[in-house]
Design a protein around this motif. Structure first.
Motif, PDB file in Angstrom:
ATOM      1  N   UNK A   1       7.491   4.779   6.623  1.00  0.00           N
ATOM      2  CA  UNK A   1       6.916   6.077   6.985  1.00  0.00           C
ATOM      3  C   UNK A   1       5.469   5.971   7.422  1.00  0.00           C
ATOM      4  N   UNK A   2       4.728   5.043   6.827  1.00  0.00           N
ATOM      5  CA  UNK A   2       3.335   4.849   7.211  1.00  0.00           C
ATOM      6  C   UNK A   2       3.224   4.336   8.639  1.00  0.00           C
ATOM      7  N   UNK A   3       4.066   3.394   8.993  1.00  0.00           N
ATOM      8  CA  UNK A   3       4.077   2.850  10.355  1.00  0.00           C
ATOM      9  C   UNK A   3       4.483   3.937  11.352  1.00  0.00           C
ATOM     10  N   UNK A   4       5.477   4.727  10.982  1.00  0.00           N
ATOM     11  CA  UNK A   4       5.909   5.860  11.823  1.00  0.00           C
ATOM     12  C   UNK A   4       4.746   6.825  12.055  1.00  0.00           C
ATOM     13  N   UNK A   5       4.088   7.226  10.989  1.00  0.00           N
ATOM     14  CA  UNK A   5       2.984   8.192  11.092  1.00  0.00           C
ATOM     15  C   UNK A   5       1.852   7.630  11.955  1.00  0.00           C
ATOM     16  N   UNK A   6       1.520   6.366  11.771  1.00  0.00           N
ATOM     17  CA  UNK A   6       0.471   5.737  12.570  1.00  0.00           C
ATOM     18  C   UNK A   6       0.848   5.725  14.044  1.00  0.00           C
ATOM     19  N   UNK A   7       2.086   5.349  14.334  1.00  0.00           N
ATOM     20  CA  UNK A   7       2.543   5.257  15.720  1.00  0.00           C
ATOM     21  C   UNK A   7       2.539   6.628  16.392  1.00  0.00           C
TER      22      UNK A   7
ATOM     23  N   UNK B   1       7.160  15.990  13.983  1.00  0.00           N
ATOM     24  CA  UNK B   1       7.954  17.087  13.445  1.00  0.00           C
ATOM     25  C   UNK B   1       8.576  16.731  12.102  1.00  0.00           C
ATOM     26  N   UNK B   2       8.272  15.541  11.563  1.00  0.00           N
ATOM     27  CA  UNK B   2       8.760  15.162  10.243  1.00  0.00           C
ATOM     28  C   UNK B   2      10.153  14.576  10.249  1.00  0.00           C
ATOM     29  N   UNK B   3      10.755  14.499   9.060  1.00  0.00           N
ATOM     30  CA  UNK B   3      12.084  13.884   8.940  1.00  0.00           C
ATOM     31  C   UNK B   3      13.200  14.826   9.409  1.00  0.00           C
TER      32      UNK B   3
ATOM     33  N   UNK C   1      13.452   5.580  14.434  1.00  0.00           N
ATOM     34  CA  UNK C   1      14.266   4.886  13.449  1.00  0.00           C
ATOM     35  C   UNK C   1      13.428   3.970  12.562  1.00  0.00           C
ATOM     36  N   UNK C   2      12.121   4.180  12.584  1.00  0.00           N
ATOM     37  CA  UNK C   2      11.243   3.400  11.708  1.00  0.00           C
ATOM     38  C   UNK C   2      11.648   3.617  10.253  1.00  0.00           C
TER      39      UNK C   2
ATOM     40  N   UNK D   1      15.972   7.820  21.138  1.00  0.00           N
ATOM     41  CA  UNK D   1      15.927   7.092  19.869  1.00  0.00           C
ATOM     42  C   UNK D   1      15.065   5.855  20.080  1.00  0.00           C
ATOM     43  N   UNK D   2      14.123   5.627  19.179  1.00  0.00           N
ATOM     44  CA  UNK D   2      13.187   4.513  19.333  1.00  0.00           C
ATOM     45  C   UNK D   2      12.682   4.060  17.965  1.00  0.00           C
ATOM     46  N   UNK D   3      11.890   3.008  17.968  1.00  0.00           N
ATOM     47  CA  UNK D   3      11.153   2.563  16.780  1.00  0.00           C
ATOM     48  C   UNK D   3       9.834   1.966  17.247  1.00  0.00           C
ATOM     49  N   UNK D   4       8.837   2.052  16.409  1.00  0.00           N
ATOM     50  CA  UNK D   4       7.499   1.589  16.779  1.00  0.00           C
ATOM     51  C   UNK D   4       7.434   0.083  16.994  1.00  0.00           C
ATOM     52  N   UNK D   5       8.357  -0.659  16.413  1.00  0.00           N
ATOM     53  CA  UNK D   5       8.346  -2.121  16.499  1.00  0.00           C
ATOM     54  C   UNK D   5       9.218  -2.645  17.642  1.00  0.00           C
TER      55      UNK D   5
END
Length: 157
Positions: free
Chosen positions: A87-93, A25-27, A83-84, A49-53
């Motif tokens: 942005x590239x890592x977020x989009x990939x995840x 859904x974007x930022x 909370x990535x 709330x999460x992060x890919x890492x």
């Protein structure tokens, strides 16, 4: 040359479909999340709330996805807030994860708006918009479902 143009057009047509399936859904800013809670009045709201890492987040996300399957959208709203910082890592995840609810990339103000100091973090709001659960750290799926079930059983509040 025609084949190359066709492949490019196909890729451009496929891109929006991939985004839609991934529920990216974007930022979003803190006020945007607050507005979403208000807009969901009459429904229970779950914010993850999460992060890919984040390893505990990676353990928790499948439980949240599974919980989404158990509740009708007219009763419970789920939102994922990443909370990535990359942005590239977020989009990939988001593309690789079978989210079945909208996922947003958090603006830095989201951390202060919601007091996020560690992740994963799960917030659950009742049907009046009152925060009922504020859980920092891994939240097992059964615990999340119990919290939601209790709110739905009590009429949402």
């Amino acid at each position: 040359m025609r084949i190359r143009i066709c492949l490019i057009l196909f890729a451009l047509l496929l891109l929006p479909c991939t985004r839609a399936m991934a529920q990216d859904a974007g930022p979003i800013k803190g006020q945007g999340v607050l507005d979403a809670i208000v807009a969901a009045k009459g429904k229970v709201v779950v914010i993850d709330f999460f992060a890919s890492w984040c390893r505990p987040c990676l353990m928790e996300i499948p439980d949240v996805i599974e919980a989404r399957k158990h509740y009708p959208a007219d009763k419970v709203v789920f939102l994922g807030i990443s909370l990535d910082q990359d942005q590239g890592e977020y989009a990939r995840f988001v593309k690789q994860t079978p989210f079945n609810f909208p996922v947003y990339l958090a603006d830095p103000d989201v951390l202060t708006t919601f007091g996020v100091k560690m992740i994963p973090k799960t917030l659950v709001y009742d049907t009046t918009g009152q925060q009922i659960v504020n859980h920092a750290g891994y939240m097992p799926g059964e615990m999340l479902r119990q919290a939601i079930d209790a709110l739905l059983k009590d009429g949402g509040s």
